[in-house]
Design a protein around this motif. Sequence first.
Motif, short mmCIF file in Angstrom:
data_model
loop_
_atom_site.label_atom_id
_atom_site.label_comp_id
_atom_site.label_asym_id
_atom_site.label_seq_id
_atom_site.Cartn_x
_atom_site.Cartn_y
_atom_site.Cartn_z
N GLY A 244 0.82 -1.20 0.00
CA GLY A 244 0.00 0.00 0.00
C GLY A 244 0.85 1.25 0.00
O GLY A 244 2.09 1.19 -0.06
N THR A 245 0.21 2.39 0.09
CA THR A 245 0.93 3.66 0.08
C THR A 245 1.29 4.12 1.49
O THR A 245 1.98 5.14 1.65
CB THR A 245 0.06 4.75 -0.59
N GLY A 246 0.81 3.41 2.49
CA GLY A 246 1.04 3.83 3.85
C GLY A 246 -0.02 4.80 4.35
O GLY A 246 0.02 5.24 5.50
N LYS A 247 -0.98 5.13 3.47
CA LYS A 247 -2.07 6.04 3.82
C LYS A 247 -3.39 5.37 3.53
O LYS A 247 -3.47 4.36 2.84
CB LYS A 247 -1.94 7.36 3.05
N ASP A 248 -4.45 5.97 4.06
CA ASP A 248 -5.80 5.43 3.87
C ASP A 248 -6.80 6.57 3.70
O ASP A 248 -7.89 6.54 4.25
CB ASP A 248 -6.18 4.56 5.08
N GLN A 249 -6.39 7.57 2.91
CA GLN A 249 -7.20 8.78 2.82
C GLN A 249 -8.06 8.81 1.55
O GLN A 249 -9.25 9.10 1.61
CB GLN A 249 -6.30 10.01 2.86
N VAL A 250 -7.48 8.50 0.41
CA VAL A 250 -8.20 8.60 -0.88
C VAL A 250 -8.63 7.20 -1.31
O VAL A 250 -7.78 6.32 -1.51
CB VAL A 250 -7.31 9.25 -1.96
N HIS A 251 -9.92 7.03 -1.46
CA HIS A 251 -10.47 5.73 -1.87
C HIS A 251 -11.08 5.85 -3.26
O HIS A 251 -11.84 6.78 -3.54
CB HIS A 251 -11.55 5.27 -0.88
#
Length: 293
Positions: free
Chosen positions: A72-79
């Motif tokens: 993953g990108t290490g983030k979970d903001q943009v779905h």
Amino acid sequence: MASLKALKVRINSVKSTQKITKAMKMVAAAKLRRAQEAAVAGRPYAERLEGVMASLASKVTVSESSPKLLAGTGKDQVHLIVVATSERGLAGAFNTNIVRAARKKAEELEGQGKTVRFYLAGKKGRVLKRFYPNGIVADHELGQHKTLGFEQAREIADDLIRRFEAGEFDVAHLFYAKFQSALVQIPTGMQIIPVAVPIDAVSSANDGGAAVTYEPDEEAILADLLPRNVAIQVFRAMLENAASEQGSRMNAMDNATRNAGDMINRLSIQYNRTRQAAITTELVEIISGAEAL
């Protein structure tokens, strides 16, 4: 009250519509069997590959060198919500149910403060533009190919992976309709980017403590399996949608044919009553005239 001519024209019009809906039902029934066989045949491979990827994701130690599709990108903001629909309508609530499930997921994510964007695969998903005019990042048509093939799924998967690696989104969800029968199609959503790790897979990996050995090496295997998994899951959604669409259309056209028959019966009764009333009126006028003489 409608005239006899108007009623007759309307009855003929409904009969013509009934012939069309009956023919469409027969065509959908003929296509359903092939589409169902393809969807059922593709399930074991897609489900097994999904399980393998989940198992790998739960056992592999993620590091900076790990593929982004896994780590993953290490983030979970943009779905990014990939909405797979059909190219044609007249299929009952098939497309509506998929869009409704996608919107429900989007509202849930937005309630958590996430940014939601949509990737449309199929013309009938364009209804989302009315609700999210600035949230559509791509509108991919499937009707440009005469037959449904893996090349279409690979094309969509490659585009998704390119956008993911470019940092356009952090998580991708795929929505489609899983075929159960001609009467039942279940709107289904799943995470395809990065690889979703089920809770039971994590617990089993932690409890077992099994070591994973890669041959030839971890990077080579994952580099091939991860993009393939995205394409396979997209292809499974397309196969499930194809069967669900034909089943829903067959059911919808059957209902439309029955409704047309009921309307023809009602209009025929109204026509006969109107005609009888006209005849009775003419007889009364003739008898009244004869008595006057």
